[in-house]
Design an enzyme around this catalytic site. Structure first.
Site: not given
Ligand SMILES: Cc1cc2nc3c(=O)[nH]c(=O)nc-3n(C[C@H](O)[C@H](O)[C@H](O)COP(=O)(O)OP(=O)(O)OC[C@H]3O[C@@H](n4cnc5c(N)ncnc54)[C@H](O)[C@@H]3O)c2cc1C
Length: 315
Positions: A200, A296, A71-72, A290, A240, A74, A38, A100, A132, A40, A188, A130
């Site tokens: 990550q 790139r 991605t989204y 992933h 990063f 935050a 996959s 995301h 940041d 991203e 959970r 969640r």
């Protein structure tokens, strides 16, 4: 004067043959199906970046990834761009997009609304996070929001029967009280209905493999897909990594040392590092990956090739 270690004073052949032995990573077995991939992407901010993303998608699409995720920002900072990118993927490609979605700094109703919009446009897979705090600083749940990703997963599944992926942290999420608590929180999220975790990125393969051991011991059986970040800019990756809690081993710094003004060497070093990592993972039985593409394609394409993935038309 310090004395060199004893072995150094030996004649070369003896020295070579008395050092530690390493077996090569086994070659992929013939007949074994190529791994599932996959990719991203991040939603582009400018027209030039939009063109770069679409060049990237055009190059990687023939590798028939299981899904591609967008991605989204935050707090919804990229909400419209994420939406537009997903819409274009749906309209112009046969790829299955995953959106995301973060729940930080937003009431439940607003998050549910974004999810409903995704479902209505044809998105069936969400990477539930969640997020940041938009301005940085310690996390505070929104008073009317989903406090953590596990609650978000439950909320999403109330909106529609999405496929849901969640995040996992082989080196433990930076704000977790302990590795065991973090693993419990991961469980959970999966128990709430997520079908896979994506990690990550990490550089020490051993760290990831030990994490899988701990996850299994904690009763997790869903796939925990390694997130692979091919490093092409070491300085940036270091910065990063400090923010997201990924440790950068000294050996990685030594490999990139002296390549700051030498893009060709840097690119080859990057390819070798990532190829070694995925081959070692593959040799340990991992057959899903992933990739954080950073929009790139070249390194990712090369590494996928090394893993045995070929363009669909040529397969
Ligand atoms: C694959 C992947 C994709 C990502 N994509 C994006 C993206 O598109 N946009 C973005 O903004 N960020 C993204 N992130 C970053 C992510 O938002 C941050 O790492 C964030 O800090 C944690 O998100 P989470 O979903 O893992 O949170 P959670 O699973 O909610 O965990 C966050 C922290 O809270 C703790 N915790 C969980 N539940 C509880 C509880 N009930 N009580 C107390 N503590 C608890 C956990 O141990 C952890 O320390 C991504 C990360 C990964 C690994």
């Amino acid at each position: 004067m310090t004395h060199p270690p004893a072995a150094v004073s030996l004649p070369p052949l003896e020295r070579w043959l008395t050092g530690p032995r390493f077996a090569a990573v086994p070659a992929p077995q013939a007949g074994r199906p190529p791994p599932a991939l996959s990719f991203e992407f991040f939603p582009p901010r400018t027209e030039a970046l939009e063109a770069q993303l679409w060049t990237c998608i055009a190059r990687l699409a023939p590798l028939a990834p299981r899904f591609v995720s967008v991605t989204y920002g935050a707090g919804g900072s990229t909400q419209e761009r994420t939406h537009a990118t997903l819409a274009r993927i749906l309209a112009e490609t046969a790829l299955l997009p995953a959106a995301h979605l973060t729940c930080v700094a937003a009431p439940r109703g607003a998050v549910d609304e974004v999810a409903r919009r995704y479902w209505d446009m044809g998105v069936r897979h969400i990477v539930a996070l969640r997020g940041d705090m938009p301005g940085g600083g310690a996390y505070r749940p929104h008073p009317e929001g989903y406090a953590y990703a596990a609650e978000l997963v439950q909320g999403l599944l109330r909106v529609a029967p999405f496929e849901v992926s969640v995040a996992a942290y082989p080196e433990t999420h930076p704000a977790a009280p302990s590795p065991a608590a973090d693993l419990d929180h991961l469980k959970r999220k999966l128990d709430a209905g997520a079908s896979r975790a994506i990690t990550q990125y990490f550089f020490e393969t051993e760290t990831y493999l030990r994490f899988l051991d701990r996850a299994l011991a904690a009763g997790i059986t869903a796939p925990i897909v390694p997130g692979i970040m091919p490093v092409s800019n070491f300085a940036q990756a270091k910065k990063f990594s400090a923010m997201c809690g990924t440790s950068v081993p000294d050996w990685l710094g030594r490999l990139f040392e002296g390549t700051e003004d030498d893009a060709d060497t840097r690119r080859l070093v990057a390819a070798v590092v990532a190829a070694e990592q995925v081959r070692l993972l593959q040799a340990n039985g991992i057959d899903e990956f992933h990739f954080y593409t950073l929009n790139r394609p070249d390194l990712v394409y090369t590494i996928a090739h090394i893993l045995g993935v070929r363009p669909a038309a040529a397969a």
